[in-house]
Design a protein around this motif. Structure first.
Motif, mmCIF file in Angstrom:
data_model
loop_
_atom_site.group_PDB
_atom_site.id
_atom_site.type_symbol
_atom_site.label_atom_id
_atom_site.label_comp_id
_atom_site.label_asym_id
_atom_site.label_seq_id
_atom_site.Cartn_x
_atom_site.Cartn_y
_atom_site.Cartn_z
ATOM 1 N N ARG A 29 0.857 -1.187 0.000
ATOM 2 C CA ARG A 29 0.000 0.000 0.000
ATOM 3 C C ARG A 29 0.887 1.228 0.000
ATOM 4 O O ARG A 29 2.006 1.204 0.476
ATOM 5 C CB ARG A 29 -0.859 0.022 1.266
ATOM 6 N N HIS A 30 0.398 2.289 -0.508
ATOM 7 C CA HIS A 30 1.106 3.585 -0.534
ATOM 8 C C HIS A 30 2.362 3.534 -1.402
ATOM 9 O O HIS A 30 3.363 4.158 -1.080
ATOM 10 C CB HIS A 30 1.448 4.065 0.876
ATOM 11 N N THR A 31 2.320 2.788 -2.494
ATOM 12 C CA THR A 31 3.427 2.794 -3.454
ATOM 13 C C THR A 31 3.261 3.997 -4.363
ATOM 14 O O THR A 31 2.182 4.234 -4.906
ATOM 15 C CB THR A 31 3.440 1.492 -4.278
ATOM 16 N N GLU A 73 -5.176 8.493 0.419
ATOM 17 C CA GLU A 73 -4.712 7.264 -0.225
ATOM 18 C C GLU A 73 -5.032 7.238 -1.712
ATOM 19 O O GLU A 73 -5.409 6.204 -2.265
ATOM 20 C CB GLU A 73 -5.266 6.039 0.505
ATOM 21 N N GLU A 85 1.642 10.016 -3.958
ATOM 22 C CA GLU A 85 0.436 9.874 -3.142
ATOM 23 C C GLU A 85 0.556 10.797 -1.926
ATOM 24 O O GLU A 85 1.219 10.460 -0.952
ATOM 25 C CB GLU A 85 0.269 8.430 -2.665
ATOM 26 N N THR A 100 -8.493 5.631 -9.481
ATOM 27 C CA THR A 100 -7.277 5.353 -8.716
ATOM 28 C C THR A 100 -6.318 6.542 -8.667
ATOM 29 O O THR A 100 -5.314 6.481 -7.964
ATOM 30 C CB THR A 100 -6.522 4.138 -9.295
#
Length: 193
Positions: A29-31, A73, A85, A100
């Motif tokens: 997550r959070h790439t 996010e 992000e 996204t």
């Protein structure tokens, strides 16, 4: 040394492109994508950081006009090689549950809450990239002995750079991107001593 998993190998010699992030379900997550390189949030998130982002999100949602949304996010597709992000953002885009990323012209404010592992990116790299992409407002929030300090920037369009407009402690009152009044002490976790 362990071999890299296949998903970590760039799909082409030029490296990663912004749309590639949508096809990396194995990525943490959070790439983010910065200059064609994947950046992962590898260290555990501090409770202070998470609490502050949540409280700020709620406070901004309560004050936002009807045509503005506050998100977390979500990435911003700045260009083909950059899709950072921010910790939270303010957008004028209509809600789309399958979305996204946002385009820079849909983002009114990007906010980064500085962590030890993100300090350089938040203070320099993202500051320049968000400005070059035309995002009109940028806030960088630092931890000062448990209290948030907000460094506020506005875009100078002719130079595509940010101009610092203030460093806020205790409270923050801004007329842009909408009328915002924050008690910064209420955003931080209670301090017990």
């Amino acid at each position: 040394m362990t071999a890299l998993p296949d998903w970590m190998r760039p799909p082409r010699a030029e490296g990663w492109f912004a749309e590639d992030l949508d096809y990396l379900p194995e990525a943490p997550r959070h790439t983010e994508l910065i200059d064609g390189a994947l950046v992962f949030m590898m260290s555990p998130q501090r409770w202070w950081h998470g609490h502050l982002v949540t409280m700020l999100t709620v406070a901004l949602m309560e004050q936002a006009p009807a045509d503005v949304r506050v998100g977390r996010e979500m990435t911003i597709k700045l260009d083909q090689r950059n899709r950072p992000e921010p910790d939270l953002l303010v957008t004028t885009a209509d809600f789309d549950g399958d979305r996204t990323w946002f385009a820079p012209d849909e983002v009114r404010l990007a906010v980064e809450v500085v962590s030890p592992e993100s300090a350089h990116r938040d203070r320099t790299v993202k500051l320049h990239k968000y400005a070059e992409a035309g995002i009109p407002h940028y806030w960088r929030i630092e931890d000062e002995d448990g209290a948030p300090i907000v460094h506020v920037y506005e875009l100078d369009e002719p130079t595509a750079t940010y101009v610092p407009v203030g460093i806020f402690r205790g409270s923050l009152h801004r007329p842009v991107p909408f009328e915002i009044n924050l008690d910064l002490h209420k955003l931080a976790p209670p301090h017990r001593g």
